[in-house]
Design an enzyme around this catalytic site. Structure first.
Site, PDB file in Angstrom:
ATOM      1  N   TYR A  65       0.864  -1.173   0.000  1.00  0.00           N
ATOM      2  CA  TYR A  65       0.000   0.000   0.000  1.00  0.00           C
ATOM      3  C   TYR A  65       0.902   1.224   0.000  1.00  0.00           C
ATOM      4  O   TYR A  65       1.482   1.589   1.014  1.00  0.00           O
ATOM      5  CB  TYR A  65      -0.927   0.003   1.212  1.00  0.00           C
ATOM      6  CG  TYR A  65      -1.816   1.227   1.270  1.00  0.00           C
ATOM      7  CD1 TYR A  65      -2.554   1.630   0.159  1.00  0.00           C
ATOM      8  CD2 TYR A  65      -1.914   1.988   2.435  1.00  0.00           C
ATOM      9  CE1 TYR A  65      -3.353   2.748   0.194  1.00  0.00           C
ATOM     10  CE2 TYR A  65      -2.719   3.115   2.489  1.00  0.00           C
ATOM     11  CZ  TYR A  65      -3.439   3.485   1.369  1.00  0.00           C
ATOM     12  OH  TYR A  65      -4.231   4.612   1.400  1.00  0.00           O
ATOM     13  N   ASP A  83      -2.030  -1.503  -4.149  1.00  0.00           N
ATOM     14  CA  ASP A  83      -2.448  -0.155  -4.494  1.00  0.00           C
ATOM     15  C   ASP A  83      -1.203   0.722  -4.517  1.00  0.00           C
ATOM     16  O   ASP A  83      -0.669   1.081  -3.468  1.00  0.00           O
ATOM     17  CB  ASP A  83      -3.457   0.335  -3.455  1.00  0.00           C
ATOM     18  CG  ASP A  83      -3.883   1.777  -3.679  1.00  0.00           C
ATOM     19  OD1 ASP A  83      -3.448   2.394  -4.668  1.00  0.00           O
ATOM     20  OD2 ASP A  83      -4.661   2.282  -2.845  1.00  0.00           O
ATOM     21  N   HIS A  86     -12.189   0.799  -4.495  1.00  0.00           N
ATOM     22  CA  HIS A  86     -11.359   0.041  -5.427  1.00  0.00           C
ATOM     23  C   HIS A  86     -12.108  -1.217  -5.870  1.00  0.00           C
ATOM     24  O   HIS A  86     -13.068  -1.649  -5.213  1.00  0.00           O
ATOM     25  CB  HIS A  86     -10.053  -0.405  -4.762  1.00  0.00           C
ATOM     26  CG  HIS A  86      -9.149   0.720  -4.386  1.00  0.00           C
ATOM     27  ND1 HIS A  86      -7.972   1.009  -5.053  1.00  0.00           N
ATOM     28  CD2 HIS A  86      -9.228   1.634  -3.377  1.00  0.00           C
ATOM     29  CE1 HIS A  86      -7.383   2.038  -4.485  1.00  0.00           C
ATOM     30  NE2 HIS A  86      -8.122   2.438  -3.459  1.00  0.00           N
TER      31      HIS A  86
END
Length: 321
Positions: A133, A192, A295
């Protein structure tokens, strides 16, 4: 082998919106999760079904948190803190375990406790899988215009923090990839990345050149970590020169309905593993009321029994199972 990455934007909220049903129906072998956003004691009981959990929650309450779900207990787990929560299916304990220390690249210690990175060596395939992340960041000071920003101007602090992370993580990524190769494993970075790499990764790309996540320097960094010999963008390889498939849409307005999105969630694989991808796409829900997160999951099917030979090589690649 079906492998997915999913920024769930809070596992408790995602559970209420259908995460468990998605997990059962899609039946992935491996799932990388980001923004789990829960202390170990607050993870909903049974939410991960029959999977083994490796989780780094970080120290920022209610933020971040990365995990990897696997069908079989992983051979090994690594985090930047040297600790992780490891649970077998059905377990509810909250005790973290000490892991083998992971050397950190220069500049990365600032981010080590934030729950941003975890990697596992799979037990049923010669692959190291990582969940990342990456910080969202912000605008550099000279692009910040009061009254035109949703967040208060910060003099470029969030931008500078992200750029420090990118600089340090590039070194760490090279180390992780090479270490996996030394162990006889392919390497797969998922998660991500909070960067849209090319014009095909942002619906309104012309208007996005001065937005965080699509700044020229961010895209140049992305260029630097990809090559035919190091890491390959698996989904883009299956969908060349086409818009999307996007993975993030704002909750606001009609962005989701109009597919005004960004592709910021990725599978980045070593070339031999990338060639094993036989299907790749995004699990975009059919309507706004069915969304589990801002998402969508990115799911790739890899055929690990045989991969095409490298261009001009003339040899096939076989994986042991």
């Amino acid at each position: 082998m079906r492998i997915a990455t999913f920024n769930v934007n809070g596992i408790r909220a995602a559970q209420r919106r259908g995460f468990e049903q998605w997990l059962r129906e899609r039946d992935p072998d491996v799932v990388a999760l980001q923004e789990v956003r829960a202390r170990a004691s607050a993870i909903p009981h049974g939410v991960f079904g029959p999977y083994h959990l490796a989780y780094d929650e970080g120290t920022l309450a209610g933020r971040n948190g990365v995990a990897v779900l696997t069908r079989h207990a992983p051979e090994s787990v690594r985090t930047w803190t040297g600790t992780a929560l490891l649970r077998a299916p059905g377990e509810t304990h909250t005790d973290t375990v000490e892991l083998e220390p992971t050397p950190l690249a220069r500049g990365l210690r600032e981010f080590a406790n934030q729950g941003r990175y975890l990697e596992v060596d799979l037990a049923d395939a010669p692959i190291t899988v990582a969940s990342l992340y990456l910080p969202k960041g912000g605008l550099p000071a000279h692009l910040q215009k009061p009254g035109r920003m949703r967040e208060a101007p910060d003099g470029g602090a969030r931008y500078e923090r992200k750029m420090r992370f990118l600089d340090a993580f590039a070194r760490q990524l090279t180390r992780s990839r090479r270490d996996a190769r030394a162990r006889g494993r392919e390497f797969l970075l998922m998660g991500d990345l909070n960067i849209a790499h090319t014009r095909y990764d942002v619906r309104n790309w012309r208007r996005s050149n001065q937005m965080e996540g699509f700044l020229p320097e961010e895209r140049e960094w992305f260029d630097s970590i990809l090559s035919p010999r190091t890491l390959v963008d698996v989904v883009r390889g299956r969908h060349p020169d086409t818009d999307g498939p996007y993975t993030w849409w704002s909750w606001l307005g009609q962005s989701f309905v109009g597919d005004v999105g960004w592709r910021i969630d990725y599978h980045l694989a070593t070339p031999r593993l990338a060639r094993a991808a036989v299907a790749a796409g995004t699990d975009r829900e059919p309507s706004p009321d069915r969304r589990m997160s801002d998402h969508a999951a990115v799911v790739v099917d890899y055929d690990l029994t045989h991969t095409p030979p490298p261009s001009g090589d003339g040899r096939g690649d076989a994986y042991g199972r």
